[in-house]
Design a protein around this motif. Sequence first.
Motif, PDB file in Angstrom:
ATOM      1  N   LYS A  33       0.838  -1.210   0.000  1.00 36.00           N
ATOM      2  CA  LYS A  33       0.000   0.000   0.000  1.00 36.00           C
ATOM      3  C   LYS A  33       0.868   1.253   0.000  1.00 36.00           C
ATOM      4  CE  LYS A  33      -3.695  -1.957   2.923  1.00 36.00           C
ATOM      5  NZ  LYS A  33      -4.459  -1.717   4.167  1.00 36.00           N
ATOM      6  N   ALA A  34       1.846   1.262   0.908  1.00 38.44           N
ATOM      7  CA  ALA A  34       2.726   2.431   1.017  1.00 38.44           C
ATOM      8  C   ALA A  34       3.539   2.623  -0.258  1.00 38.44           C
ATOM      9  CB  ALA A  34       3.643   2.271   2.226  1.00 38.44           C
ATOM     10  N   ASP A  35       3.988   1.528  -0.855  1.00 38.00           N
ATOM     11  CA  ASP A  35       4.793   1.617  -2.078  1.00 38.00           C
ATOM     12  C   ASP A  35       3.988   2.208  -3.229  1.00 38.00           C
ATOM     13  OD1 ASP A  35       6.971   0.530  -0.778  1.00 38.00           O
ATOM     14  OD2 ASP A  35       6.661  -1.504  -1.554  1.00 38.00           O
ATOM     15  N   TRP A  36       2.710   1.820  -3.346  1.00 34.95           N
ATOM     16  CA  TRP A  36       1.895   2.352  -4.436  1.00 34.95           C
ATOM     17  C   TRP A  36       1.616   3.839  -4.222  1.00 34.95           C
ATOM     18  CZ3 TRP A  36       1.103   1.540  -9.217  1.00 34.95           C
ATOM     19  CH2 TRP A  36      -0.030   2.006  -9.889  1.00 34.95           C
ATOM     20  N   GLU A  37       1.297   4.213  -3.008  1.00 33.37           N
ATOM     21  CA  GLU A  37       1.035   5.626  -2.728  1.00 33.37           C
ATOM     22  C   GLU A  37       2.259   6.491  -2.956  1.00 33.37           C
ATOM     23  OE1 GLU A  37      -0.871   5.632   1.274  1.00 33.37           O
ATOM     24  OE2 GLU A  37      -2.535   6.545   0.164  1.00 33.37           O
ATOM     25  N   ALA A  38       3.457   5.943  -2.672  1.00 36.41           N
ATOM     26  CA  ALA A  38       4.692   6.710  -2.796  1.00 36.41           C
ATOM     27  C   ALA A  38       5.302   6.651  -4.194  1.00 36.41           C
ATOM     28  CB  ALA A  38       5.714   6.206  -1.776  1.00 36.41           C
ATOM     29  N   GLY A  39       4.695   5.890  -5.098  1.00 33.45           N
ATOM     30  CA  GLY A  39       5.208   5.790  -6.456  1.00 33.45           C
ATOM     31  C   GLY A  39       6.387   4.859  -6.616  1.00 33.45           C
ATOM     32  N   ARG A  40       6.598   3.981  -5.642  1.00 33.49           N
ATOM     33  CA  ARG A  40       7.738   3.061  -5.737  1.00 33.49           C
ATOM     34  C   ARG A  40       7.441   1.850  -6.625  1.00 33.49           C
ATOM     35  NH1 ARG A  40       8.324   4.871  -0.219  1.00 33.49           N
ATOM     36  NH2 ARG A  40       6.966   3.187   0.517  1.00 33.49           N
ATOM     37  N   ILE A  41       6.168   1.612  -6.954  1.00 33.19           N
ATOM     38  CA  ILE A  41       5.819   0.631  -7.982  1.00 33.19           C
ATOM     39  C   ILE A  41       5.593   1.430  -9.260  1.00 33.19           C
ATOM     40  CG2 ILE A  41       4.225  -1.169  -8.730  1.00 33.19           C
ATOM     41  CD1 ILE A  41       3.553  -1.676  -5.803  1.00 33.19           C
ATOM     42  N   LEU A  42       6.455   1.251 -10.232  1.00 30.63           N
ATOM     43  CA  LEU A  42       6.458   2.103 -11.410  1.00 30.63           C
ATOM     44  C   LEU A  42       5.245   1.852 -12.296  1.00 30.63           C
ATOM     45  CD1 LEU A  42      10.230   1.891 -12.431  1.00 30.63           C
ATOM     46  CD2 LEU A  42       9.081   3.622 -11.019  1.00 30.63           C
ATOM     47  N   LEU A  43       4.813   2.897 -12.972  1.00 32.31           N
ATOM     48  CA  LEU A  43       3.742   2.781 -13.951  1.00 32.31           C
ATOM     49  C   LEU A  43       4.300   2.269 -15.275  1.00 32.31           C
ATOM     50  CD1 LEU A  43       1.913   6.172 -13.296  1.00 32.31           C
ATOM     51  CD2 LEU A  43       1.086   3.892 -12.671  1.00 32.31           C
ATOM     52  N   PRO A  44       3.441   1.700 -16.140  1.00 35.74           N
ATOM     53  CA  PRO A  44       3.911   1.317 -17.475  1.00 35.74           C
ATOM     54  C   PRO A  44       4.455   2.539 -18.212  1.00 35.74           C
ATOM     55  CG  PRO A  44       1.760   0.368 -17.024  1.00 35.74           C
ATOM     56  CD  PRO A  44       2.035   1.332 -15.912  1.00 35.74           C
ATOM     57  N   PRO A  45       5.652   2.464 -18.764  1.00 34.88           N
ATOM     58  CA  PRO A  45       6.225   3.640 -19.430  1.00 34.88           C
ATOM     59  C   PRO A  45       5.418   4.111 -20.633  1.00 34.88           C
ATOM     60  CG  PRO A  45       7.541   1.672 -19.855  1.00 34.88           C
ATOM     61  CD  PRO A  45       6.558   1.313 -18.796  1.00 34.88           C
ATOM     62  N   ASN A  46       4.649   3.211 -21.250  1.00 37.61           N
ATOM     63  CA  ASN A  46       3.825   3.585 -22.405  1.00 37.61           C
ATOM     64  C   ASN A  46       2.347   3.696 -22.049  1.00 37.61           C
ATOM     65  OD1 ASN A  46       3.699   0.867 -21.904  1.00 37.61           O
ATOM     66  ND2 ASN A  46       4.130   0.209 -24.008  1.00 37.61           N
ATOM     67  N   ASP A  47       2.061   3.852 -20.740  1.00 40.06           N
ATOM     68  CA  ASP A  47       0.687   4.086 -20.282  1.00 40.06           C
ATOM     69  C   ASP A  47       0.754   4.661 -18.860  1.00 40.06           C
ATOM     70  OD1 ASP A  47      -2.015   4.180 -19.861  1.00 40.06           O
ATOM     71  OD2 ASP A  47      -2.390   2.039 -20.192  1.00 40.06           O
ATOM     72  N   ASN A  48       1.298   5.859 -18.749  1.00 37.57           N
ATOM     73  CA  ASN A  48       1.564   6.428 -17.419  1.00 37.57           C
ATOM     74  C   ASN A  48       0.887   7.771 -17.168  1.00 37.57           C
ATOM     75  OD1 ASN A  48       3.082   8.122 -19.005  1.00 37.57           O
ATOM     76  ND2 ASN A  48       5.071   7.376 -18.285  1.00 37.57           N
ATOM     77  N   ALA A  49      -0.094   8.113 -18.011  1.00 35.79           N
ATOM     78  CA  ALA A  49      -0.760   9.407 -17.839  1.00 35.79           C
ATOM     79  C   ALA A  49      -1.855   9.365 -16.783  1.00 35.79           C
ATOM     80  CB  ALA A  49      -1.338   9.878 -19.174  1.00 35.79           C
ATOM     81  N   GLU A  50      -2.298   8.173 -16.399  1.00 38.62           N
ATOM     82  CA  GLU A  50      -3.350   8.015 -15.400  1.00 38.62           C
ATOM     83  C   GLU A  50      -3.154   6.681 -14.702  1.00 38.62           C
ATOM     84  OE1 GLU A  50      -7.100   8.063 -17.466  1.00 38.62           O
ATOM     85  OE2 GLU A  50      -6.320   6.884 -19.135  1.00 38.62           O
ATOM     86  N   PHE A  51      -3.778   6.549 -13.535  1.00 40.79           N
ATOM     87  CA  PHE A  51      -3.640   5.301 -12.785  1.00 40.79           C
ATOM     88  C   PHE A  51      -4.773   5.206 -11.766  1.00 40.79           C
ATOM     89  CE2 PHE A  51      -1.307   8.521 -10.483  1.00 40.79           C
ATOM     90  CZ  PHE A  51      -1.671   8.319  -9.149  1.00 40.79           C
ATOM     91  N   VAL A  52      -4.909   4.042 -11.160  1.00 35.79           N
ATOM     92  CA  VAL A  52      -5.923   3.830 -10.138  1.00 35.79           C
ATOM     93  C   VAL A  52      -5.312   4.149  -8.776  1.00 35.79           C
ATOM     94  CG1 VAL A  52      -7.493   2.184  -9.070  1.00 35.79           C
ATOM     95  CG2 VAL A  52      -6.971   2.003 -11.515  1.00 35.79           C
TER      96      VAL A  52
END
Length: 308
Positions: free
Chosen positions: A266-285
């Motif tokens: 949970k903390a990793d997702w909130e802090a951005g430590r789990i990276l977004l897809p480089p070719n789909d990073n304009a939005e996320f859940v």
Amino acid sequence: MLDLVIDARQASISSGFDVRRILPFRQRRMVGPFVFMDHAGPVNLQPEQMTNMDVLPHPHIGLSTVSYLFGGQVTHRDSLGVQQIIRPGEVNWMTAGSGIAHSERFEDPATLAGGQLEMIQTWVALPEADEETAPAFTNYQPHELPVFTDTGVWMRLIAGDAFGLRNDVRTHSPLFYLHVVLQPGARFGMPQGHKERGAYVAKGSVEVAGHVYTAGQLLVFTPGVDPIILAREASTLMLLGGEPLGERFIWWNFVSSRRERIDQAKADWEAGRILLPPNDNAEFVPLPQDKSRPAGSGGAQPQPQALS
């Protein structure tokens, strides 16, 4: 003969996309290592509805997601940089391990408007020793997945081993996963050598020991029995199971043998430590605001952001 019959429930995975959720279930959280199962479609949408279907980038840990299509196509993008269109008869096997993010985009209007899109999505829990393995993704083509035919029977081995069939789909624990099509009157058994076994009726209806079961039901069989499944009409089944892995805690899209690991995710997702897809990073859940503790093997929790 049967330990339990699980009826699929409706669940929403995006603002325009409802599915039938089979696992987890309050009385049976897992079948072998399979901890999650969704059945989506057939989907028939008007063009103005289609943009609401996409499943935005979201994270996973401690599991493998398995996507299998009956019809249509879906575009997968993940934080490894993979972009893969999956089509019927193929398998997308993504191992999240220590953490991955991915999206599922429905980018072919023809298949959506034509009612062709239909897919099964499962999650396979990882053994404790592999929960922190490096993330990985593989697409397996139909020619890599053996097919067997007999009178009134067609089946494809998606993963694992069953009925003497094997393939090179990489799994982390003993399991089986099969797509089976039966013609009316055909008789079929369950694979032996696996402790926990289930059969999901995706289409049609079948009879077991004099009782009839219909589409949207998962039949969980008693260990050690050898049931005979009789097709009452043309029917499609998904057979799955394997060796149990022990209790798993589930919260949203996170699966682990340890509660504290889910808190870390949970903390990793909130802090951005789990990276977004480089070719789909304009939005996320975003992380759900539900602050409940992880539930043992699938209790009350925010809805998983499946498919995949």
